[in-house]
Motif scaffolding. Structure first.
Motif, PDB file in Angstrom:
ATOM      1  N   THR A 172      57.197  60.205  41.083  1.00  0.00           N
ATOM      2  CA  THR A 172      58.238  61.051  40.531  1.00  0.00           C
ATOM      3  C   THR A 172      57.961  62.504  40.870  1.00  0.00           C
ATOM      4  O   THR A 172      56.802  62.886  41.099  1.00  0.00           O
ATOM      5  CB  THR A 172      58.340  60.873  38.999  1.00  0.00           C
ATOM      6  OG1 THR A 172      59.363  61.717  38.500  1.00  0.00           O
ATOM      7  CG2 THR A 172      57.033  61.208  38.299  1.00  0.00           C
ATOM      8  N   ASP A 173      59.001  63.300  40.883  1.00  0.00           N
ATOM      9  CA  ASP A 173      58.829  64.739  41.113  1.00  0.00           C
ATOM     10  C   ASP A 173      58.581  65.473  39.801  1.00  0.00           C
ATOM     11  O   ASP A 173      58.457  66.686  39.781  1.00  0.00           O
ATOM     12  CB  ASP A 173      60.052  65.313  41.824  1.00  0.00           C
ATOM     13  CG  ASP A 173      61.313  65.219  40.985  1.00  0.00           C
ATOM     14  OD1 ASP A 173      61.404  64.313  40.127  1.00  0.00           O
ATOM     15  OD2 ASP A 173      62.218  66.052  41.177  1.00  0.00           O
ATOM     16  N   LEU A 175      56.190  63.255  47.894  1.00  0.00           N
ATOM     17  CA  LEU A 175      55.809  64.283  48.865  1.00  0.00           C
ATOM     18  C   LEU A 175      55.629  63.676  50.252  1.00  0.00           C
ATOM     19  O   LEU A 175      56.094  64.226  51.248  1.00  0.00           O
ATOM     20  CB  LEU A 175      54.527  64.996  48.430  1.00  0.00           C
ATOM     21  CG  LEU A 175      54.706  66.132  47.448  1.00  0.00           C
ATOM     22  CD1 LEU A 175      53.360  66.541  46.845  1.00  0.00           C
ATOM     23  CD2 LEU A 175      55.354  67.328  48.130  1.00  0.00           C
ATOM     24  N   VAL A 176      54.928  62.539  50.319  1.00  0.00           N
ATOM     25  CA  VAL A 176      54.757  61.855  51.603  1.00  0.00           C
ATOM     26  C   VAL A 176      56.124  61.472  52.161  1.00  0.00           C
ATOM     27  O   VAL A 176      56.412  61.690  53.346  1.00  0.00           O
ATOM     28  CB  VAL A 176      53.851  60.608  51.471  1.00  0.00           C
ATOM     29  CG1 VAL A 176      53.861  59.782  52.759  1.00  0.00           C
ATOM     30  CG2 VAL A 176      52.431  61.008  51.102  1.00  0.00           C
ATOM     31  N   GLY A 177      56.994  60.917  51.323  1.00  0.00           N
ATOM     32  CA  GLY A 177      58.331  60.526  51.773  1.00  0.00           C
ATOM     33  C   GLY A 177      59.115  61.705  52.321  1.00  0.00           C
ATOM     34  O   GLY A 177      59.774  61.604  53.359  1.00  0.00           O
ATOM     35  N   THR A 178      59.038  62.837  51.632  1.00  0.00           N
ATOM     36  CA  THR A 178      59.736  64.036  52.092  1.00  0.00           C
ATOM     37  C   THR A 178      59.165  64.529  53.417  1.00  0.00           C
ATOM     38  O   THR A 178      59.910  64.879  54.335  1.00  0.00           O
ATOM     39  CB  THR A 178      59.645  65.142  51.009  1.00  0.00           C
ATOM     40  OG1 THR A 178      60.310  64.661  49.834  1.00  0.00           O
ATOM     41  CG2 THR A 178      60.285  66.438  51.475  1.00  0.00           C
ATOM     42  N   VAL A 209      62.636  55.597  55.067  1.00  0.00           N
ATOM     43  CA  VAL A 209      61.805  56.105  53.983  1.00  0.00           C
ATOM     44  C   VAL A 209      62.570  55.934  52.684  1.00  0.00           C
ATOM     45  O   VAL A 209      63.725  56.336  52.575  1.00  0.00           O
ATOM     46  CB  VAL A 209      61.480  57.609  54.193  1.00  0.00           C
ATOM     47  CG1 VAL A 209      60.701  58.155  53.010  1.00  0.00           C
ATOM     48  CG2 VAL A 209      60.734  57.825  55.502  1.00  0.00           C
ATOM     49  N   LEU A 210      61.940  55.346  51.702  1.00  0.00           N
ATOM     50  CA  LEU A 210      62.528  55.214  50.376  1.00  0.00           C
ATOM     51  C   LEU A 210      61.582  55.896  49.396  1.00  0.00           C
ATOM     52  O   LEU A 210      60.430  55.485  49.255  1.00  0.00           O
ATOM     53  CB  LEU A 210      62.698  53.733  50.025  1.00  0.00           C
ATOM     54  CG  LEU A 210      63.534  53.409  48.800  1.00  0.00           C
ATOM     55  CD1 LEU A 210      64.952  53.935  48.959  1.00  0.00           C
ATOM     56  CD2 LEU A 210      63.563  51.911  48.569  1.00  0.00           C
ATOM     57  N   GLY A 211      62.050  56.994  48.787  1.00  0.00           N
ATOM     58  CA  GLY A 211      61.246  57.761  47.848  1.00  0.00           C
ATOM     59  C   GLY A 211      60.903  59.128  48.407  1.00  0.00           C
ATOM     60  O   GLY A 211      60.020  59.262  49.241  1.00  0.00           O
ATOM     61  N   THR A 212      61.658  60.131  47.978  1.00  0.00           N
ATOM     62  CA  THR A 212      61.432  61.518  48.386  1.00  0.00           C
ATOM     63  C   THR A 212      61.485  62.390  47.133  1.00  0.00           C
ATOM     64  O   THR A 212      61.814  61.904  46.046  1.00  0.00           O
ATOM     65  CB  THR A 212      62.513  61.986  49.379  1.00  0.00           C
ATOM     66  OG1 THR A 212      63.790  61.919  48.721  1.00  0.00           O
ATOM     67  CG2 THR A 212      62.528  61.129  50.648  1.00  0.00           C
ATOM     68  N   LEU A 213      61.197  63.672  47.301  1.00  0.00           N
ATOM     69  CA  LEU A 213      61.309  64.572  46.159  1.00  0.00           C
ATOM     70  C   LEU A 213      62.743  64.631  45.653  1.00  0.00           C
ATOM     71  O   LEU A 213      62.987  64.709  44.450  1.00  0.00           O
ATOM     72  CB  LEU A 213      60.812  65.971  46.527  1.00  0.00           C
ATOM     73  CG  LEU A 213      59.307  66.095  46.750  1.00  0.00           C
ATOM     74  CD1 LEU A 213      58.964  67.468  47.313  1.00  0.00           C
ATOM     75  CD2 LEU A 213      58.540  65.828  45.460  1.00  0.00           C
ATOM     76  N   GLU A 214      63.701  64.582  46.574  1.00  0.00           N
ATOM     77  CA  GLU A 214      65.109  64.643  46.164  1.00  0.00           C
ATOM     78  C   GLU A 214      65.566  63.345  45.502  1.00  0.00           C
ATOM     79  O   GLU A 214      66.304  63.369  44.513  1.00  0.00           O
ATOM     80  CB  GLU A 214      65.993  64.952  47.364  1.00  0.00           C
ATOM     81  CG  GLU A 214      67.451  65.137  47.000  1.00  0.00           C
ATOM     82  CD  GLU A 214      68.324  65.537  48.177  1.00  0.00           C
ATOM     83  OE1 GLU A 214      69.496  65.854  47.922  1.00  0.00           O
ATOM     84  OE2 GLU A 214      67.854  65.506  49.332  1.00  0.00           O
TER      85      GLU A 214
END
Length: 188
Positions: free
Chosen positions: A41-42, A52-55, A65-70
């Motif tokens: 989670t952010d 962070l890695v996803g972003t 990629v599944l899972g970013t800061l956004e």
């Protein structure tokens, strides 16, 4: 008959992440076969490693990629997002990436495996195992109130570990354009 690979589950340091990625590549997985499940989670410093890695991967041009800061992939949405994902039935290989808590002597190490991970386990969450491969970054010690420990984890440590994971992925599984290949797959 397909040869069975031995189960790997070991603790490593950042410089050894590349060797773990190479073991995945040697098993026949190509860059285009990979989907990155960047869990976390952010809203918590210690648990932001996955997003962070996803972003970072997304900013470098990786599209699976599944899972970013956004758009985090976390406990509140994981089951829904994974079951509604067409890629889950596509024969892709999944690398699950998440932060975890561990022994004080293991902080800044990674628990890697050629098996699924159980996200949220170190904080008592019961989520389904995910990934064909897993990288659990040990971001802090597992003592006391896990949520407070994750919240108080050093952002510098999280950023450093996220960069180590991202760099190892990009080195071993480069995008075609980064590897000097044309869109047709020929050397440029």
């Amino acid at each position: 008959m397909k040869e069975a690979f031995p189960i790997i589950r070991k603790r490593i340091k950042g410089p050894e992440l590349g060797e773990f990625m190479l073991s995945i590549r040697r098993s026949g997985v190509r860059t285009e076969d990979l989907v990155f499940l960047c869990i976390g989670t952010d809203r918590s410093t210690g648990d932001s490693l996955g997003p962070l890695v996803g972003t970072m991967l997304e900013e470098a041009g990786y599209t699976q990629v599944l899972g970013t800061l956004e758009f985090p992939l976390d406990a509140s949405n994981m089951i829904h997002r994974l079951t509604s994902l067409p890629l889950m039935k596509s024969g892709k290989s999944f690398i699950a990436i998440d932060a975890c808590l561990g022994q004080s002597s293991s902080i800044t190490s990674y628990q890697v495996s050629n098996q699924p991970m159980e996200p949220g386990k170190s904080v008592g969450r019961m989520l389904p195992p995910v990934g064909n491969y897993s990288i659990a970054a040990i971001v802090n010690h597992n003592e006391g109130n896990q949520y407070a420990i994750l919240q108080g984890t050093s952002l510098y440590r999280i950023m450093t570990m996220a960069k180590e994971i991202t760099t190892s992925i990009m080195d071993v599984f480069p995008l075609e354009s980064a590897a000097g290949l044309t869109p047709e797959g020929e050397l440029g």
